[in-house]
Scaffold this active site. Structure first.
Site, PDB file in Angstrom:
ATOM      1  N   CYS A 357      27.992  -8.686 -20.767  1.00 36.52           N
ATOM      2  CA  CYS A 357      26.714  -8.973 -20.105  1.00 36.52           C
ATOM      3  C   CYS A 357      25.636  -7.907 -20.329  1.00 36.52           C
ATOM      4  O   CYS A 357      24.509  -8.241 -20.732  1.00 36.52           O
ATOM      5  CB  CYS A 357      26.908  -9.188 -18.611  1.00 36.52           C
ATOM      6  SG  CYS A 357      28.533  -9.706 -18.100  1.00 36.52           S
ATOM      7  N   ARG A 386      40.046  -4.323 -20.967  1.00 37.45           N
ATOM      8  CA  ARG A 386      40.175  -4.025 -19.544  1.00 37.45           C
ATOM      9  C   ARG A 386      41.511  -3.323 -19.308  1.00 37.45           C
ATOM     10  O   ARG A 386      42.541  -3.747 -19.835  1.00 37.45           O
ATOM     11  CB  ARG A 386      40.069  -5.304 -18.700  1.00 37.45           C
ATOM     12  CG  ARG A 386      38.685  -5.922 -18.794  1.00 37.45           C
ATOM     13  CD  ARG A 386      38.511  -7.158 -17.941  1.00 37.45           C
ATOM     14  NE  ARG A 386      37.200  -7.759 -18.191  1.00 37.45           N
ATOM     15  CZ  ARG A 386      36.803  -8.922 -17.707  1.00 37.45           C
ATOM     16  NH1 ARG A 386      37.607  -9.626 -16.929  1.00 37.45           N
ATOM     17  NH2 ARG A 386      35.597  -9.395 -17.996  1.00 37.45           N
ATOM     18  N   GLN A 404      36.223 -13.152 -25.578  1.00 38.17           N
ATOM     19  CA  GLN A 404      35.646 -14.209 -24.757  1.00 38.17           C
ATOM     20  C   GLN A 404      34.728 -15.106 -25.587  1.00 38.17           C
ATOM     21  O   GLN A 404      34.050 -14.634 -26.497  1.00 38.17           O
ATOM     22  CB  GLN A 404      34.813 -13.603 -23.627  1.00 38.17           C
ATOM     23  CG  GLN A 404      35.593 -12.800 -22.610  1.00 38.17           C
ATOM     24  CD  GLN A 404      34.672 -12.211 -21.561  1.00 38.17           C
ATOM     25  OE1 GLN A 404      33.674 -11.586 -21.884  1.00 38.17           O
ATOM     26  NE2 GLN A 404      35.013 -12.390 -20.298  1.00 38.17           N
ATOM     27  N   ASP A 406      31.806 -16.028 -24.882  1.00 40.15           N
ATOM     28  CA  ASP A 406      30.901 -15.575 -23.830  1.00 40.15           C
ATOM     29  C   ASP A 406      29.459 -15.903 -24.194  1.00 40.15           C
ATOM     30  O   ASP A 406      29.049 -15.748 -25.343  1.00 40.15           O
ATOM     31  CB  ASP A 406      31.061 -14.061 -23.670  1.00 40.15           C
ATOM     32  CG  ASP A 406      30.563 -13.557 -22.337  1.00 40.15           C
ATOM     33  OD1 ASP A 406      30.304 -14.391 -21.452  1.00 40.15           O
ATOM     34  OD2 ASP A 406      30.449 -12.335 -22.175  1.00 40.15           O
ATOM     35  N   HIS A 408      25.220 -15.951 -22.379  1.00 45.83           N
ATOM     36  CA  HIS A 408      24.300 -15.713 -21.272  1.00 45.83           C
ATOM     37  C   HIS A 408      23.009 -16.467 -21.537  1.00 45.83           C
ATOM     38  O   HIS A 408      22.464 -16.395 -22.638  1.00 45.83           O
ATOM     39  CB  HIS A 408      24.044 -14.216 -21.101  1.00 45.83           C
ATOM     40  CG  HIS A 408      25.285 -13.476 -20.711  1.00 45.83           C
ATOM     41  ND1 HIS A 408      26.132 -12.925 -21.653  1.00 45.83           N
ATOM     42  CD2 HIS A 408      25.836 -13.250 -19.498  1.00 45.83           C
ATOM     43  CE1 HIS A 408      27.156 -12.370 -21.028  1.00 45.83           C
ATOM     44  NE2 HIS A 408      27.005 -12.554 -19.728  1.00 45.83           N
ATOM     45  N   LYS A 492      29.560 -18.371  -8.439  1.00 46.95           N
ATOM     46  CA  LYS A 492      29.962 -18.955  -9.718  1.00 46.95           C
ATOM     47  C   LYS A 492      30.627 -20.307  -9.509  1.00 46.95           C
ATOM     48  O   LYS A 492      31.243 -20.569  -8.476  1.00 46.95           O
ATOM     49  CB  LYS A 492      30.912 -18.020 -10.464  1.00 46.95           C
ATOM     50  CG  LYS A 492      32.175 -17.641  -9.702  1.00 46.95           C
ATOM     51  CD  LYS A 492      33.045 -16.672 -10.508  1.00 46.95           C
ATOM     52  CE  LYS A 492      34.266 -16.247  -9.701  1.00 46.95           C
ATOM     53  NZ  LYS A 492      35.178 -15.382 -10.471  1.00 46.95           N
ATOM     54  N   HIS A 538      25.692 -16.404 -16.537  1.00 48.73           N
ATOM     55  CA  HIS A 538      26.877 -15.977 -17.284  1.00 48.73           C
ATOM     56  C   HIS A 538      27.783 -17.203 -17.432  1.00 48.73           C
ATOM     57  O   HIS A 538      28.086 -17.865 -16.430  1.00 48.73           O
ATOM     58  CB  HIS A 538      27.653 -14.901 -16.526  1.00 48.73           C
ATOM     59  CG  HIS A 538      26.840 -13.721 -16.095  1.00 48.73           C
ATOM     60  ND1 HIS A 538      27.026 -12.463 -16.618  1.00 48.73           N
ATOM     61  CD2 HIS A 538      25.855 -13.594 -15.169  1.00 48.73           C
ATOM     62  CE1 HIS A 538      26.194 -11.617 -16.027  1.00 48.73           C
ATOM     63  NE2 HIS A 538      25.467 -12.282 -15.148  1.00 48.73           N
TER      64      HIS A 538
END
Length: 667
Positions: A357, A386, A404, A406, A408, A492, A538
């Site tokens: 992000c 992580r 991910q 991912d 945005h 979310k 997100h």
């Protein structure tokens, strides 16, 4: 005359009863069927014992087995206490600690007496039989309130050092609740419990395993034995659960990956995956599929750095709220001398990104953005790290390095609902392409969060409205809300997929965030010529490639649809005379885009069939002298008996159609 109180029932009717009346008595007054079925009561929203007297005007709902979530938690709590009682009855001197209900059962942490070894799997049959004896005795479960000092004295007298330690840490003067099982066994517990041990089904539980545990989860403390069980309302439910566990073991993605040669993990790279060629084919097919989806939905793909300065993570808020899960790196050349520290005290710090992000905000901030540029959809197959504990790692399902899908979406206030609705529709199509049904949930504000209540009110309402507009806020889609489950910066939506054996997996998400753009100073020029903050959505659909592939392996039991299968077909010979024909057939299949291998080994065909079935190859094309002469193949389909004889050209056309990804098939 007794003082009367007013009890309001779920249908709106009310009853005047004497103070001290129990919910069980009210159930009996309503009817003998309800009296028998009632397990507990919900009094002013709180679940309580059915035998606990009512002391004031209140609302009352009686809990039966039809209220499955409440009923399961109650019976599992009782099974845990019955387990502890059974262990102490069999081995006097055993010390008990705590035993909660879990998602599919219960456990209890105990310490074996010094006269014997810690409990093991060999002890479970005897414990189960003793539990059934306690259940059949139908011992009343009776709640009492004790003073803190009296309870401490009781535990110390009985040698229950763990219980005594816990009680001493509770506030002085606080009354504590205990529950008696009959008149000969008690435990400290908030409750609630059923009316008696006989209210649980003696055939609806099973002790599953034992494991080591530490008192209060601290390895510096005494080691205990944790005894796990699974508990249900009926034997039918237990049998169904055990069958699901058996089926899950057959589908374990780690075992299937070894059989199919997809990937491996090893301690030299804790929590990171070594993808083998066949496994990486699955990855690449998913990546290509997702790229087609996001290209069609108007996303722009980017790539961002793996390592960023700690100051950036401080500004985003992750350093303060997420640092324990981050891998930090000194921004300094390590000391190469034998003496002295590896890193100096003056080292600046950086971190491997745990998420994409903040980097996407930095891309957004390059150049001046106008309201006309929005929405801006930025996508990344972003590799993240992580710092998960070693004990939490689990195959592909929980790793330290993951990628991910991912993205945005930076948008204006007036675009939020449209963007979320479009995402809901995209996710719906993708999940259905993989054969998943799903439930969609709205996770609401947690206690530990950034932003004002007003901001959260608006953000939650926008997500809720988008789901309604997408037509997904229905029972068919499992629509519901999850209080306290949102991220620290945003509410979310979550997609909970249901796999082939009924398990659920939380995978996709979209989060409406007004906090991060503020913290990282993202802005655009509005129609009024002033600077405005964009809203940052997100979103992910696979979640991570690693975990999604693990889910797919188990969902399909390794039998990928043909378009995803690493090897889509094998041409296997019966006799060596057919080798040239098999090689030529394989070349034609490859030219048609089929991932094909040949098996020309001097082995019996039944051996080859078994081996390629174990490897989960969708199609085996068997050729011998006759097929070579006639230009045909004998097709064996994975999971089906028998075979079909087809001309080679027809077989190629069939396989080419089967190997076409679902999004590329004609509508």
């Amino acid at each position: 005359m007794s003082e009367m109180i007013r009890v309001t029932l779920p249908d709106g009717s009310a009853r005047e009863v004497a103070r001290g009346t129990t919910p069980a008595q009210i159930a009996a007054d309503i009817g003998p069927g309800l009296a028998k079925a009632a397990l507990a009561a919900r009094v002013d929203g709180e679940v309580r014992d059915i035998m606990r007297p009512l002391e004031a005007d209140s609302s009352l709902a009686l809990i039966t087995s039809r209220d499955e979530a409440d009923a399961l938690e109650l019976v599992r709590h009782d099974y845990a206490h019955i387990l502890a009682e059974a262990v102490q009855a069999l081995w006097p001197g055993t010390q008990i600690t705590f035993g909660p209900a879990t998602d599919d059962g219960f456990y209890y942490d105990v310490k074996a007496p010094d006269s014997r070894e810690p409990f093991s799997m060999d002890d479970l049959p005897a414990i189960e039989e003793k539990m059934r004896e306690i259940i059949r005795a139908d011992k009343p479960l009776r709640r009492e309130v004790w003073s803190r000092d009296a309870l401490i004295a009781k535990w110390e007298k009985d040698g229950e050092v763990f219980k005594a330690e816990w009680a001493k840490e509770l506030p002085e003067g606080e009354d504590l609740t205990v529950y008696w099982s009959g008149d000969d066994w008690l435990d400290m517990c908030r409750g609630p419990h059923l009316a008696s041990t006989g209210k649980v089904d003696p055939q609806a539980f099973k002790l599953m395993r034992v494991a080591g545990a530490y008192w209060r989860g601290d390895q510096r403390n005494a080691q205990l034995t944790r005894i796990y069980g699974t508990g249900w309302l009926s034997k039918k439910q237990l049998d169904a659960h055990l069958h699901k566990l058996e089926e899950a073991a057959k589908r374990d993605h780690r075992r299937l990956a070894q059989e199919m040669d997809l990937f491996h993990l090893q301690q030299e790279a804790h929590g990171s995956v070594f993808w083998h060629p066949k496994g990486y084919i699955v990855w690449r097919e998913l990546e290509a599929y997702m790229r087609r989806a996001i290209d069609g939905a108007g996303y722009k793909e980017v790539k961002t750095p793996q390592v960023m300065d700690a100051r950036q993570w401080e500004q985003s808020g992750h350093w303060g709220k997420y640092r324990e899960n981050m891998f930090v790196i000194p921004d300094e050349v390590p000391n190469t001398e034998d003496e002295g520290p590896l890193v100096s005290d003056a080292a600046e710090w950086m971190a491997l990104k745990p998420m994409n992000c903040p980097a996407h905000v930095l891309i957004f901030r390059q150049g001046i953005k106008s309201y006309r540029d929005l929405p801006l959809r930025i996508y990344e197959n972003g590799c993240c790290h992580r710092n998960e504990p070693h004990g939490a790692l689990h195959g592909l399902m929980r790793v330290r390095q993951f990628t991910q899908d991912d993205a945005h979406i930076f948008c204006r206030e007036d675009q939020i609902i449209d963007e979320v609705q479009s995402f809901c529709q995209l996710a719906d199509r993708i999940y259905k392409d993989f054969g998943f049904s799903y439930a969609i949930k709205l996770a609401l504000r947690p206690d530990n969060r950034f932003g004002s209540d007003e901001i959260w009110d608006v953000a939650e309402a926008e997500l809720r409205d988008a789901v309604v507009r997408a037509g997904l806020a229905t029972d068919d889609y499992g629509w519901g809300e999850l209080p306290g489950e949102g991220a620290f910066y945003a509410p979310k939506l979550e997609w909970h997929l249901t796999d082939a054996i009924g398990r659920t997996w939380q995978v996709g998400t979209i989060q409406s965030d007004r906090v991060l753009p503020e913290r990282l100073d993202a802005s655009y020029i509005g129609e009024d010529g002033e600077r405005h903050r964009p809203i940052m959505l997100h979103r992910a659909i696979f979640g991570s490639y690693e975990r999604f592939i693990g889910i797919l392996i188990e969902h399909y039991a390794g039998r990928f649809p043909t378009w995803l299968a690493p090897v889509q077909a094998v041409v296997a010979t019966i006799v060596s005379d057919a080798d040239d024909y098999a090689t030529g057939a394989a070349a034609q299949l490859a030219a048609a885009g089929i991932r094909v291998e040949t098996d020309l080994r001097n082995e019996k065909i039944n051996y080859k069939v078994r081996e390629h079935s174990l490897a989960k190859v969708p199609y085996l094309l068997v050729v011998g002298k006759r097929e070579a002469e006639e230009g045909t193949v004998a097709i064996r389909t994975l999971g089906q008996d028998g075979q079909r004889i087809l001309p080679l050209a027809e077989a190629i056309a069939m396989l080419k159609d089967e190997a076409t990804p679902p999004d590329l098939r004609p509508a």
